[in-house]
Design a protein around this motif. Structure first.
Motif, short mmCIF file in Angstrom:
data_model
loop_
_atom_site.label_atom_id
_atom_site.label_comp_id
_atom_site.label_asym_id
_atom_site.label_seq_id
_atom_site.Cartn_x
_atom_site.Cartn_y
_atom_site.Cartn_z
N UNK A 64 1.06 -1.32 0.05
CA UNK A 64 0.01 -0.04 0.00
C UNK A 64 0.84 1.26 0.08
N UNK A 65 2.01 1.24 0.82
CA UNK A 65 2.88 2.28 0.89
C UNK A 65 3.43 2.59 -0.62
N UNK A 66 3.85 1.61 -1.10
CA UNK A 66 4.42 1.74 -2.64
C UNK A 66 3.52 1.84 -3.59
N UNK A 67 2.30 1.64 -3.33
CA UNK A 67 1.03 2.13 -4.46
C UNK A 67 0.90 3.64 -3.90
N UNK A 125 25.84 -13.60 5.55
CA UNK A 125 25.07 -12.66 4.63
C UNK A 125 25.76 -12.67 3.38
N UNK A 126 24.64 -12.86 2.39
CA UNK A 126 25.04 -13.20 0.93
C UNK A 126 25.32 -11.63 0.36
N UNK A 127 25.92 -11.84 -0.98
CA UNK A 127 26.22 -10.45 -1.61
C UNK A 127 24.86 -9.78 -1.80
N UNK A 128 23.78 -10.66 -2.34
CA UNK A 128 22.72 -10.01 -2.51
C UNK A 128 21.80 -9.19 -1.50
N UNK A 129 22.08 -10.01 -0.27
CA UNK A 129 21.49 -9.67 1.08
C UNK A 129 22.11 -8.30 1.60
N UNK A 130 23.47 -8.23 1.33
CA UNK A 130 24.19 -7.16 1.64
C UNK A 130 23.77 -5.86 0.78
N UNK A 131 23.66 -6.00 -0.55
CA UNK A 131 23.31 -5.07 -1.57
C UNK A 131 21.81 -4.51 -1.10
N UNK A 132 20.80 -5.55 -0.88
CA UNK A 132 19.61 -5.02 -0.47
C UNK A 132 19.51 -4.24 0.83
N UNK A 133 20.43 -4.82 1.86
CA UNK A 133 20.65 -4.13 2.95
C UNK A 133 20.94 -2.45 2.87
N UNK A 134 22.15 -2.52 1.90
CA UNK A 134 22.60 -1.03 1.82
C UNK A 134 21.49 -0.08 1.11
N UNK A 135 20.85 -0.65 0.13
CA UNK A 135 19.80 0.01 -0.35
C UNK A 135 18.50 0.36 0.28
N UNK A 170 13.10 12.60 -4.46
CA UNK A 170 11.93 11.41 -4.62
C UNK A 170 12.17 10.56 -5.74
N UNK A 171 12.75 11.42 -7.02
CA UNK A 171 13.19 10.43 -8.10
C UNK A 171 14.06 9.20 -7.68
N UNK A 172 15.19 9.44 -7.00
CA UNK A 172 16.19 8.50 -6.47
C UNK A 172 15.35 7.54 -5.82
N UNK A 173 14.37 8.17 -4.71
CA UNK A 173 13.75 7.24 -3.79
C UNK A 173 12.94 6.17 -4.58
N UNK A 174 12.46 6.67 -5.65
CA UNK A 174 11.13 5.86 -6.32
C UNK A 174 12.05 4.71 -7.21
N UNK A 175 13.28 4.90 -7.57
CA UNK A 175 14.06 4.18 -8.54
C UNK A 175 14.58 3.04 -7.66
N UNK A 176 15.11 3.69 -6.52
CA UNK A 176 15.60 2.54 -5.38
C UNK A 176 14.68 1.60 -4.97
N UNK A 177 13.38 2.04 -4.83
CA UNK A 177 12.38 1.04 -4.47
C UNK A 177 12.20 -0.07 -5.27
N UNK A 178 12.12 0.18 -6.67
CA UNK A 178 12.26 -0.90 -7.76
C UNK A 178 13.47 -1.70 -7.31
N UNK A 179 14.77 -1.26 -7.43
CA UNK A 179 15.94 -1.80 -7.18
C UNK A 179 15.71 -2.95 -5.95
N UNK A 180 15.30 -2.22 -4.94
CA UNK A 180 15.11 -2.97 -3.66
C UNK A 180 14.17 -4.21 -3.91
N UNK A 181 13.07 -3.98 -4.66
CA UNK A 181 12.20 -5.08 -4.82
C UNK A 181 12.89 -6.28 -5.82
N UNK A 206 5.10 -1.26 -14.25
CA UNK A 206 4.62 0.12 -13.37
C UNK A 206 5.87 1.01 -13.25
N UNK A 207 7.04 0.62 -12.91
CA UNK A 207 8.14 1.43 -12.70
C UNK A 207 8.86 1.80 -14.02
#
Length: 244
Positions: A64-67, A125-135, A170-181, A206-207
């Protein structure tokens, strides 16, 4: 396609309740806080799985927050005269704050699990988990900045140019939401998990569509601005030619 269903339902609620959100935003902020609290208490108190299953897409998964963020960002690509801009434009700040509140429980819920891994099994902690944590940490910081500066009381105390520059994040934030997903969902999607694959596909549409229309809107606005400047210069030159 659960995310698309949540997005469609969120759009319907926003359109139907836009006047209420505009007139009584604190009522909606309170509702968002109540949903956060209900989910956190439900996890701690072991609510029935059916109850948590309903709250999961709303709070835990942050759908819902993403929506709400999607609605806010897409609103900006419509013209000032469009029905979408007339309905959503006046409540963009309120929707942003509601989204930030709902995202907070999502962040706290997963941050606790990350802390557990970092303190007990950091080597696992895997590389993917580490990257997702940073994001996720960058998103959390931007969430706080954008949420606070969306408040009208804060906006009034900021210089207009400074506020506008901050909101461009907000543009950076919005893009990083998709990267995080992508970082979170693609391992499960590769294993053939249907829900992960469908959610990732829906998010990509959507993105990705937003990126296309946002760039198109930027080009159109720049073109119109250049034409307006050229027209003003022409108007100034005509009287000079007549005088000469």
């Amino acid at each position: 396609m659960e995310f698309l269903m949540v997005l469609a339902l969120t759009c319907a609620v926003v359109v139907l309740a836009n006047r209420s959100i505009h007139r009584s935003p604190w009522l909606w902020y309170g509702l968002a806080c109540a949903l956060d609290g209900l989910y956190l208490v439900g996890v701690a108190a072991n609510f029935p799985p059916t109850v948590l299953r309903v709250l999961a897409p709303v709070v835990q998964q942050g759908m819902v927050a993403t929506a709400l963020f999607v609605i806010v960002m897409y609103c900006g690509v419509f013209s000032e005269q469009s029905p979408v801009r007339r309905i959503i434009g006046p409540i963009r700040a309120e929707l942003s704050i509601m989204a930030c509140i709902l995202a907070l429980a999502h962040c706290l819920n997963y941050l606790s699990s990350y802390i557990g891994v970092l303190t007990a099994h950091i080597e696992a902690l895997t590389a993917n988990q580490g990257a997702s944590l940073v994001v996720a940490l960058v998103l959390f910081a931007l969430l706080g900045v954008l949420g606070i500066t969306s408040a009208k009381a804060v906006k009034r105390r900021m210089h207009a140019i400074t506020w506008k520059n901050v909101q461009r994040a907000s543009y950076v934030f919005f893009g990083l939401i998709f990267v995080h997903e992508v970082l979170i969902l693609y391992p499960a999607a590769l294993k053939g998990t249907g829900s992960a694959a469908s959610t990732l596909t829906a998010s990509a549409v959507v993105f990705g569509l937003y990126a296309v229309v946002r760039i198109g809107r930027f080009i159109l606005d720049r073109s119109r601005s250049a034409q307006a400047v050229a027209a003003e210069d022409l108007e100034e030159e005509v009287p000079r030619a007549c005088v000469g």
